[in-house]
Structures are given as structure tokens and as C-alpha cells.
Write a protein that holds these residues in place. Structure first.
Motif, PDB file in Angstrom:
ATOM      1  N   GLU A 154       0.841  -1.196   0.000  1.00 26.27           N
ATOM      2  CA  GLU A 154       0.000   0.000   0.000  1.00 26.27           C
ATOM      3  C   GLU A 154       0.886   1.260   0.000  1.00 26.27           C
ATOM      4  O   GLU A 154       0.617   2.220  -0.723  1.00 26.27           O
ATOM      5  CB  GLU A 154      -0.913   0.011   1.239  1.00 26.27           C
ATOM      6  N   TYR A 193      -5.957  -2.607  -4.523  1.00 31.00           N
ATOM      7  CA  TYR A 193      -5.059  -1.847  -3.649  1.00 31.00           C
ATOM      8  C   TYR A 193      -5.459  -0.394  -3.543  1.00 31.00           C
ATOM      9  O   TYR A 193      -5.328   0.233  -2.496  1.00 31.00           O
ATOM     10  CB  TYR A 193      -3.595  -1.984  -4.115  1.00 31.00           C
ATOM     11  N   LEU A 197      -6.191   1.609  -0.117  1.00 30.54           N
ATOM     12  CA  LEU A 197      -5.509   2.867   0.198  1.00 30.54           C
ATOM     13  C   LEU A 197      -6.518   3.978   0.487  1.00 30.54           C
ATOM     14  O   LEU A 197      -6.352   4.754   1.424  1.00 30.54           O
ATOM     15  CB  LEU A 197      -4.615   3.256  -0.993  1.00 30.54           C
TER      16      LEU A 197
END
Lengths: 227, 502
Positions: A154, A193, A197
Motif C-alpha cells: 500500500e 489496492y 488505500l
């Protein structure tokens, strides 16, 4: 961030690969000149760590060929040659930095960060976007002064976006640079991802990560209202 | 006292000059003396003739007509005159002579000749030296007297004129002291001039010394132009220049060697350091630590192998390696060498095949011959093709055994052949330090072989694959009791410089 490591010594190469991966870099490791040349042609890297003495084709020739073809990726030469003329030859051929063996791993990391910052024209290793603070050296991020708990991947994604703040980063590029060439990965992993995030950075705040449909993602410097 | 070139040159110069001056002075003195004597003798003879011309026969007897005026002109004041008749009797004698009859005897030791002759005699009671001119003369009576008395016959007379030598000797003494004074002054002047000239003449030595003093130890190079050095010093300069050239070559060789060693030390050290840095970055499991330590140990093994090789080479260079001679069967040595490289051969799937060498014995150092063969074998295994064969063959000559190690690899590339025995030269120029392979195996083997009175050569006619031939003496009496110096860098072994071991 994705790096190419070109080193023929087994012990040094393995240690470097482990250390760099543990610091959140995606890494391809080539042990021979021709292999490295193939990788450089096929993939996009943020930086290259290049040994001088290589079987098949030496590092300097490799670098010269790469620069002649128009390759712009920053290159850190890594070598046991410490004579000034060797340093000069390396730098003149197109190396951006030069590190003489043996070296401190922390120094290598710092130099790699410096190379990446230069490549993305960032003067400092701490990047501030609105109230988000990304510390590339510490590999940590804060929003409104509160530390964010990010996994290595991340953070790598955030780093990629932060280094090119206010610029769109394509999904393909994120996909390329987050993973090593030989790694198994699925095509929607980028979206996954990004959503992780967003959950950690933008939840309860003014959203900073912007989706550009058909183009990619962007970290926007000024607060924005629309997703 | 140190030997001084200045003093020597000055001494030679002064000695030569002294001889020349002494000879010149002696010659001048002798010529002066002869001239003075000649002048005196001329005077004496003139006086003698003047006296003789005044002899006449007066009344049948010899008479000396002494006209006061004439005599004053003819005779100098210090001259003595003696006139004797041939039949005896003094006709005339100067008053000083007349006093002592012995003088008359001294002055007439033998009959004078008819021509005037001069000699030196000691006269008078004080034995003072006098120059005496003498003449025999026959005096005839005058014509007018003959007419009157024809019985008068010619009478012989001895005429002597003497003059003391003292004034002449005083002149000679003055001349001598004058010459000595002038010579001494000339010698002093010559000493000063000579010292100056010698110092000036030797100045190039100081200049050369200054040039030598400016030679940098790290890059010894003589900055002297050939034209600025006098011809006499050029052999010295060119010898020094050649010596410096050799020192430069040796320095360069040593620097390259040091750089090569440093280079080969750097990669394993960098690997270990990075491994430790990375390992200590975070907490790890015991298994991870163990793996890291295992890797470190492997790297350390490679490092110590390199250090061992460097030590062997430096001992060979320094000529301090001792040869322990013993009679050993060749097959035992080959067995040892094969056992050393067997694990490596097994790992690469290389088969080793040795020809039969039973019954061959040689006087040599067992450990060193084993190392030579092991180095060549591991070289062959490494550069030969994996899974193929490495063969060892033997050939005997009356005094040597030749041992050929042949692999089936690609052979030695032509440009590399000339340097194949140089240090840190590797078949693959970019691979370093893998499996303890540093490019020192061949130079060590060559150095050891030369130490043992043998040699190693690359058989360039062999194709494909590489063929190294070790030649060792069977009974080496020449090296039997010597600890030789061998240089592993292409130089021939220097058995002449060997030290004898008790």
C-alpha cells in the motif's frame, strides 16, 4: 517502485534483493549482462542498480547501449573499482550515481531514494499533499498528523502516486511497478489496492485519490469534492 | 675519512703540476748554470790567451812580460795566473799562489793540452772552488833574437788562469731561491685555481643528485634531459634511468596486484556486509539467522581461500618457500591431487581419468607437486565442459617427467594465451571470486613448478580443450639442496640466485 538489480555475485545479489524487497521495492534481479539488457528492453523500471563486472556483457557496455537507445531510468553503479578514472568513466557513460563495494546498506537505500526523487523532481524525501504527509525515508504516512497504518505494498502504491502528485498514473504502470516481472498477479489487483488505500487515507477526510476513468489514478494536491 | 673526488682530483692535478714545475725549474737552473760557466770559461780563456801571448824568451829563458797597463786590461782583479816552464820551474805566479807551493802542485795535476781547457779545482788552504783554464804553449824566440843567437831554442810553457767560483755560485744560489719562491707561488695559485676548477667540474654531480632527490617515490621518473648531462655522467644517468624503469615496472605490477586483491576482497566483503545489514534490519526467526550465518560462512571460506593463495604467492615472490625434497612415487601424488579436486569434479559431473604412472618416482616436494596438479586439475574441471572428461597423461624423458592435464572445454581464447599465467587473469574476465576462483591457481602452480626446477606450458597445438603440460625433474641434483627463488610472473626461475640450505 520497481528496481532492476544487476549483480552476478550470489551472496551480494541475494542480500540486496532481500533488503530492497523488505523496504517495499519491487525488484527484478538479473545475474548476467544479456539478461539485464533483455529486462531493460521489456519492462519499465524506476531505477537500476548495476554492477560493473558481469558475465556476458560488462555493466558499462550495458549502460552505454541502454542510454544510446534513449533509456532514461536512473542508474546506480555498484562496483569494486574505486579508481577515479573508473568513477569518471561510469558517470560519463550515463550512471547517475556510483557506490563502491563494500557499502552500507542504509546508504544504498538512501541513494536509491535520492535517485527516485530526482527522477520525479522531488527535492525532499517528505512529500506533503494537502494535509497528507508521505515520508519516503521512514516509509510512513500521516494524515492530519495521525499516522496511517499501511502495508508495504500500500505504501509503495502511495509513494508512486505521491511522487507524481497532480499527475495521472496509469493502471498499467501501477500494475507494472508494484509487482516483480516474474510475480503472479491478477489484472484487477490495482483497483483492489487503490480501494485499500482510499479506505485508509480518504475515509472521513477530503478525498485525495482521484480516479480518471480510462486513464488511471492521481493524487491531487488541493482538496477536491468530487470522487 | 670518506673518499673525496675533489681531493683526489686536486691531488693528481697538483702532483702533475709539481713534477712539471720541478722539471722546468731544474732545466732552467741547469741551462743558467751552463750559460754562467760558459761565460766564465770564455772570460778565462780570453785571459789565458792574453797571458800566453805575453810570454817570450828573454835571454834563453821564459819571461812573462807584465805590462801593468796591459795586465790590468787583460786580467780581472780576482784572477790568479800561474805560468810554468815545461821542463820545470815557475815562470810567473800570482802573489796568492806563490805563498803556497802545494797550490802549484794542486793546479798542475796533469799536463794541459795545447788547446785551452777549463776545469774546476779546489784551491787554497780553504779549499775554495776555482775555475781553472789551462794551456800548453810553445814559446819561440823573437825573429831579431834568432839572428843574434841561433842557439836559443823554443821553450814549452804551461799557462794557468784561475778564478774563484764563489760569485758564480752565489748567483746560482740566488737563482735557486728565486725559482723556489716562484714555484711555490705558482703551486699556491694552481691549488686555488685547481680547487675552483674541480668544484666547477664536479657541479653536474650535484645537479644530478638534486634531480635524483626530486624523483617521486610513487612514480620514480628521472627528469634529466640527455643534453644537459656531461658525457662522463651519461652512463650513470642511463643506468639509474634503467633501474628506475625496472622499479616503475615492479611498482606497477605490485599496484595492479594490490588493486586486484582489493577488488577480489571487496565483492565477498560487500556481500557479507549487506547480508548482515539486511538481516539486522528487523527481528527474524532463528532459521533465517542460521541461513544468513551459513551464507556468511561460505563467503568467509572464499575469502580465506583467496588470502591463502595470496600468501603462497607472496612467499614465492619473497623466495622464502622451503623445498622439502623426498623420493615420492608419482602415482601417490596424483592420487592426492585427484582426492583434493574430487568433490568439485563430482559437483560438476566431470569424470577424471588418469593414465598409469606406477613405478615412476621423483625427488621432489610432495606437497608442492600435489598443489601444482590440484590447481591444474581444478582449473580443467572448472573450464572444461560439465559432465565431460578431464584426462591426465604422462611422458618420461631420461631426466624429466611430463604430466599433461587435458580438458574438453572450449580451450583458451587466443588473446588470453599470452597472459594465461599472469595473476588475476580469468577465463571469463567478468566472473570473480566464484568458488574461490580468483585467477591465482595457474600463477601459483607455475611459481611452484619453477621453484622445483620444472615448468608449466600451455600446449597450444592441442584442440579442442586446453592442455597444460607440467615438466618436473626426476632427479634434481641442481635443486636437491637449494631453496630457489621463483617468480611466477613470466620470469625464468633464478636458480643462480638460490640459497644453499644446510
Amino acid at each position: 517502485m520497481k528496481l532492476l538489480l544487476v549483480e552476478d555475485d550470489d551472496l551480494l545479489g541475494r542480500s540486496l534483493a532481500q533488503g530492497l524487497r523488505e523496504n517495499g521495492y519491487a525488484l527484478d534481479w538479473a545475474r548476467e549482462g544479456p539478461h539485464a539488457a533483455r529486462l531493460l528492453r521489456g519492462s519499465e523500471y524506476d531505477g537500476v542498480i548495476l554492477d560493473w563486472m558481469l558475465p556476458g556483457m560488462d555493466g558499462l557496455t550495458l549502460l552505454r547501449d541502454y542510454r544510446l537507445r534513449g533509456g532514461k531510468t536512473p542508474v546506480l553503479m555498484l562496483t569494486a573499482r574505486d579508481a577515479t578514472r573508473d568513477v569518471v568513466a561510469g558517470l560519463d557513460t550515463g550512471a547517475d550515481d556510483y557506490l563502491i563495494k563494500p557499502f552500507d546498506f542504509a546508504e544504498l537505500l538512501a541513494r536509491v531514494r535520492l535517485l527516485l526523487r530526482h527522477a520525479y523532481a522531488q527535492p525532499s524525501s517528505i512529500i506533503r499533499v494537502a494535509d497528507l504527509e508521505v515520508d519516503l525515508g521512514q516509509r510512513s504516512a500521516r494524515r492530519n498528523g495521525k499516522p496511517l497504518d499501511l502495508t508495504a505494498r500500500e505504501f509503495a502504491l502511495l509513494e508512486l502516486l505521491a511522487l507524481r502528485v497532480n499527475h495521472v498514473v496509469s493502471r498499467l504502470e501501477i500494475w507494472e511497478k508494484l509487482y516483480e516481472t516474474e510475480e503472479d498477479r491478477s489484472s484487477n489487483v490495482v483497483d483492489v489496492y487503490i480501494s485499500y488505500l482510499r479506505r485508509k487515507i480518504d475515509r472521513g477526510n477530503v478525498p485525495l485519490i482521484v480516479t480518471r476513468r480510462g486513464e488511471g489514478y492521481m493524487l491531487r494536491g488541493e482538496p477536491c469534492t468530487a470522487p | 675519512m670518506h673518499r673525496s673526488l675533489t681531493r683526489r682530483l686536486l691531488a693528481f692535478y697538483l702532483a702533475t703540476l709539481m713534477v712539471i714545475v720541478a722539471l722546468t725549474c731544474a732545466l732552467a737552473w741547469l741551462m743558467m748554470k751552463r750559460a754562467l760557466y760558459a761565460a766564465m770559461d770564455d772570460g778565462l780563456q780570453a785571459e789565458l790567451l792574453a797571458v800566453a801571448s805575453r810570454l817570450e824568451i828573454d835571454e834563453g829563458r821564459l819571461a812573462f812580460e807584465q805590462a801593468p797597463g796591459d795586465a790590468g786590461e787583460a786580467l780581472s782583479a780576482d784572477a790568479f795566473v800561474l805560468i810554468l816552464a815545461t821542463h820545470g820551474g815557475v815562470v810567473f805566479s800570482s802573489p796568492a799562489l806563490a805563498e803556497d807551493q802545494s797550490l802549484i802542485e794542486a793546479i798542475t795535476p796533469d799536463a794541459p793540452a795545447y788547446t785551452a781547457t777549463c776545469r774546476t779545482l779546489r784551491l787554497f788552504p780553504d779549499q775554495r772552488e776555482c775555475r781553472v783554464a789551462s794551456l800548453r804553449r810553445v814559446v819561440r824566440p823573437d825573429e831579431d833574437e834568432l839572428d843574434e843567437d841561433s842557439a836559443v831554442r823554443p821553450i814549452g810553457a804551461f799557462v794557468f788562469v784561475a778564478r774563484p767560483l764563489a760569485p758564480l755560485q752565489a748567483t746560482l744560489r740566488r737563482l735557486t731561491s728565486g725559482l723556489i719562491a716562484v714555484s711555490a707561488a705558482a703551486m699556491l695559485l694552481a691549488l686555488a685555481g685547481g680547487a675552483f676548477a674541480v668544484r666547477r667540474g664536479l657541479r653536474p654531480l650535484q645537479l644530478v643528485a638534486a634531480d635524483l632527490g626530486r624523483v617521486m617515490p610513487e612514480n620514480p621518473h628521472l627528469q634529466v634531459s640527455a643534453t644537459s648531462v656531461p658525457i662522463e655522467l651519461q652512463p650513470v644517468i642511463s643506468t639509474i634511468d634503467r633501474l628506475l624503469g625496472r622499479i616503475r615496472e615492479e611498482l606497477h605490477r605490485q599496484r595492479c596486484l594490490t588493486a586486484d586483491i582489493a577488488h577480489d576482497l571487496r565483492t565477498p566483503v560487500a556481500g557479507m556486509r549487506t547480508l548482515l545489514d539486511v538481516s539486522l534490519q528487523r527481528e527474524r526467526s532463528a532459521m533465517e539467522y542460521a541461513a544468513a550465518m551459513e551464507q556468511c560462512r561460505g563467503a568467509l571460506r572464499r575469502l580465506s581461500a583467496l588470502l591463502d593463495d595470496v600468501m603462497v604467492l607472496s612467499r614465492l615472490d619473497a623466495g622464502v618457500d622451503e623445498v622439502r625434497l623426498q623420493r615420492v612415487p608419482l602415482d601417490a601424488i596424483v592420487e592426492d591431487a585427484v582426492a583434493t579436486v574430487q568433490p568439485m569434479a563430482a559437483a560438476r559431473g566431470v569424470a577424471l581419468r588418469c593414465a598409469d604412472c606406477r613405478g615412476v618416482e621423483l625427488d621432489s616436494d610432495r606437497a608442492k607437486v600435489t598443489q601444482i596438479l590440484a590447481n591444474l586439475l581444478s582449473n580443467a574441471i572448472e573450464h572444461g565442459r560439465d559432465g565431460k572428461l578431464v584426462e591426465v597423461g604422462f611422458a618420461l624423458t631420461p631426466d624429466r617427467v611430463e604430466c599433461a592435464i587435458v580438458d574438453q572445454g572450449p580451450g583458451i581464447a587466443a588473446p588470453l594465451r599470452a597472459r594465461i599465467f599472469d595473476r588475476f587473469v580469468r577465463g571469463d574476465a567478468t566472473r570473480s571470486g566464484e568458488d574461490g576462483h580468483h585467477g591465482l591457481g595457474l600463477p601459483i602452480a607455475l611459481g611452484l613448478a619453477r621453484l622445483l626446477g620444472g615448468d608449466i606450458r600451455l600446449d597450444e597445438t592441442h584442440f579442442p580443450g586446453a592442455c597444460f603440460v607440467v615438466s618436473l625433474p626426476l632427479r634434481s641434483h641442481a635443486t636437491a639442496c637449494t631453496v630457489g627463488r621463483a617468480r611466477g610472473h613470466g620470469a625464468p626461475s633464478e636458480t643462480a640466485g638460490a640459497r644453499v640450505r644446510p
